[in-house]
Design an enzyme around this catalytic site. Structure first.
Site, short mmCIF file in Angstrom:
data_model
loop_
_atom_site.label_atom_id
_atom_site.label_comp_id
_atom_site.label_asym_id
_atom_site.label_seq_id
_atom_site.Cartn_x
_atom_site.Cartn_y
_atom_site.Cartn_z
N HIS A 210 -3.08 2.05 -5.20
CA HIS A 210 -3.71 0.73 -5.10
C HIS A 210 -3.88 0.06 -6.47
CE1 HIS A 210 -4.57 -0.35 -1.03
NE2 HIS A 210 -5.56 -1.15 -1.37
N ARG B 69 0.86 -1.18 0.00
CA ARG B 69 0.00 0.00 0.00
C ARG B 69 0.90 1.24 0.00
NH1 ARG B 69 -1.93 -3.58 4.00
NH2 ARG B 69 -4.00 -4.45 3.55
N HIS C 185 -3.86 -9.84 3.68
CA HIS C 185 -5.24 -9.61 4.09
C HIS C 185 -5.51 -10.30 5.42
CE1 HIS C 185 -6.56 -8.82 -0.34
NE2 HIS C 185 -6.16 -7.73 0.26
N TYR D 33 -11.22 -10.57 -5.83
CA TYR D 33 -10.46 -10.86 -7.04
C TYR D 33 -11.01 -12.05 -7.81
CZ TYR D 33 -7.25 -7.52 -5.08
OH TYR D 33 -6.71 -6.36 -4.56
N ARG E 22 -1.37 -2.65 -6.75
CA ARG E 22 -1.70 -3.75 -5.83
C ARG E 22 -2.78 -4.64 -6.45
NH1 ARG E 22 -1.34 -4.86 -0.24
NH2 ARG E 22 -3.24 -5.65 0.74
#
Length: 410
Positions: A355, A261, A381, A390, A358
């Site tokens: 992001h 991040r 996560h 995703y 990412r």
């Protein structure tokens, strides 16, 4: 005093200077040299301080009475000869003298406005009592300041006059110009602030309960991402013949190869890099510390940046400004690096924040056969459900987490 060609202070031919600041000018110049300013800039700033010292002496003002108000009067007096950067130099001097303890601290000396006081108290409440991360506090404070500024303007800050309609109108105005995620953050910040006001007795009604929600269903959108070839095109857009290009390349690699991040890149300090084991510590959400392996290209770019680009300074941050004052980058700097790279590469995705890379890493991993668990582990996560977003970009992966249809074929 003169400054030598390499920026070092030399007092052998000290210029005679009167006034209460005379005995601090050389130390201030040495401080500026340590901050990375060139000898020419140090001379300009020193001349301004000498003028300020003589101005204080002519008015019979001792150093103890030097503060923001006196500085403002000095700038007004010299408004016709004021140069770019003079105002900033004055505030640098105030900060320097306060660190030395020769003038009163800001909170003791300044008569803060009501708005500044409430923002300061809320800042302390979030940091000390709630224990929120600094990045979260910095995100909340401008939202609250904007609300109070728009509601009261130049009028007296009467917090008891706040009404639910004021809050609803503010949220609706913000919602028209920002994303849903940011609008939801706005509501969260306002709820926190209103509960703070209720707790300290500044308001009598729990206005937080009257705030409208922002429709933003979990996993409702498809992550914005770039295909692998465009990510590589983005990386190649960095001019690695320039210091800024070499620094930006290292930053973009951390985002693209490790999925960090933006705030995690900013938070990196030199002690986080474990060269012997080829690992790095990531300072993630919730003040968690996690170890990740350093890919070869990321490590190579970091080594080059640290050896040949990063200026020597007292800051422990890995990524710092390349121009004086030598400090850590601002919170918005990483997104700016990504946006500039996208523009250079001729790419125009809908989402242009840090992001983006990412999401691109996760999407590429999924396309190459990685499981959602593996992706969640790399992206760190906390909850497996976070990674499920995703699966929406891959039908095969989506089938793997879908519940069977009741009564359907077994």
């Amino acid at each position: 005093m003169t400054i030598t060609h390499n920026g070092a202070a030399n007092t052998s031919d000290q210029r005679v200077c009167g006034g209460p600041l005379a005995c601090y000018i050389d130390r201030f110049a040495e401080f500026l040299v340590c901050e990375g300013y060139t000898s020419r800039t140090v001379k300009v700033k020193r001349t301004l301080v000498a003028d300020l010292s003589r101005w204080l002496a002519r008015r019979g003002l001792p150093l103890a009475r030097f503060d923001e108000e006196r500085l403002k009067q000095f700038h007004a007096y010299h408004r016709h000869s004021l140069r770019r950067g003079d105002v900033f130099t004055g505030h640098q001097l105030l900060e320097f003298l306060r660190r030395l303890g020769v003038i009163s601290s800001l909170s003791q000396k300044m008569d803060r406005t009501a708005l500044d006081r409430i923002i300061r108290d809320y800042d302390r409440f979030l940091s000390s009592e709630r224990g929120l991360a600094r990045a979260t506090v910095v995100c909340y404070l401008p939202i609250v300041r904007k609300l109070l500024t728009e509601r009261f303007g130049t009028q007296a800050l009467r917090l008891e006059d706040l009404r639910s309609g004021d809050l609803t109108r503010f949220i609706l105005r913000q919602g028209r110009r920002v994303s849903r995620v940011h609008a939801r953050t706005t509501v969260t910040a306002l709820r926190s602030f209103l509960r703070f006001l209720l707790q300290r007795g500044a308001i009598k009604i729990d206005l937080a309960a009257a705030l409208p929600g922002v429709a933003h269903w979990r996993l409702s959108h498809i992550p914005k991402s770039l295909p692998p070839e465009q990510v590589e095109r983005l990386l190649r857009s960095c001019d690695r013949n320039t210091p800024s290009g070499q620094r930006d390349y290292a930053i973009l690699l951390l985002l693209a190869r490790l999925g960090l991040r933006g705030g995690e890149v900013l938070a990196m300090i030199l002690d986080d890099l474990d060269w012997e084991n080829g690992e790095m510590i990531v300072r993630g959400k919730g003040q968690r510390l996690e170890r990740l392996p350093l890919p070869r290209d990321v490590g190579t770019a970091l080594v080059h940046y640290l050896r040949h680009v990063r200026p020597a300074c007292s800051s422990r941050n890995v990524f710092i400004r390349l121009k004086a004052p030598l400090r850590g980058l601002r919170l918005t700097a990483i997104c700016c690096v990504v946006r500039r790279a996208l523009e250079r590469a001729g790419l125009d995705p809908d989402f242009k924040g840090a992001h983006l890379l990412r999401h691109s890493l996760a999407t590429t991993m999924l396309g190459r056969g990685a499981s959602l668990g593996e992706i969640g582990q790399l992206l760190r996560h906390k909850q497996p459900t976070t990674t499920q977003i995703y699966a929406k970009v891959d039908v095969k992966a989506l089938r793997g987490i879908a519940l069977p249809w009741m009564g359907g074929a077994s």
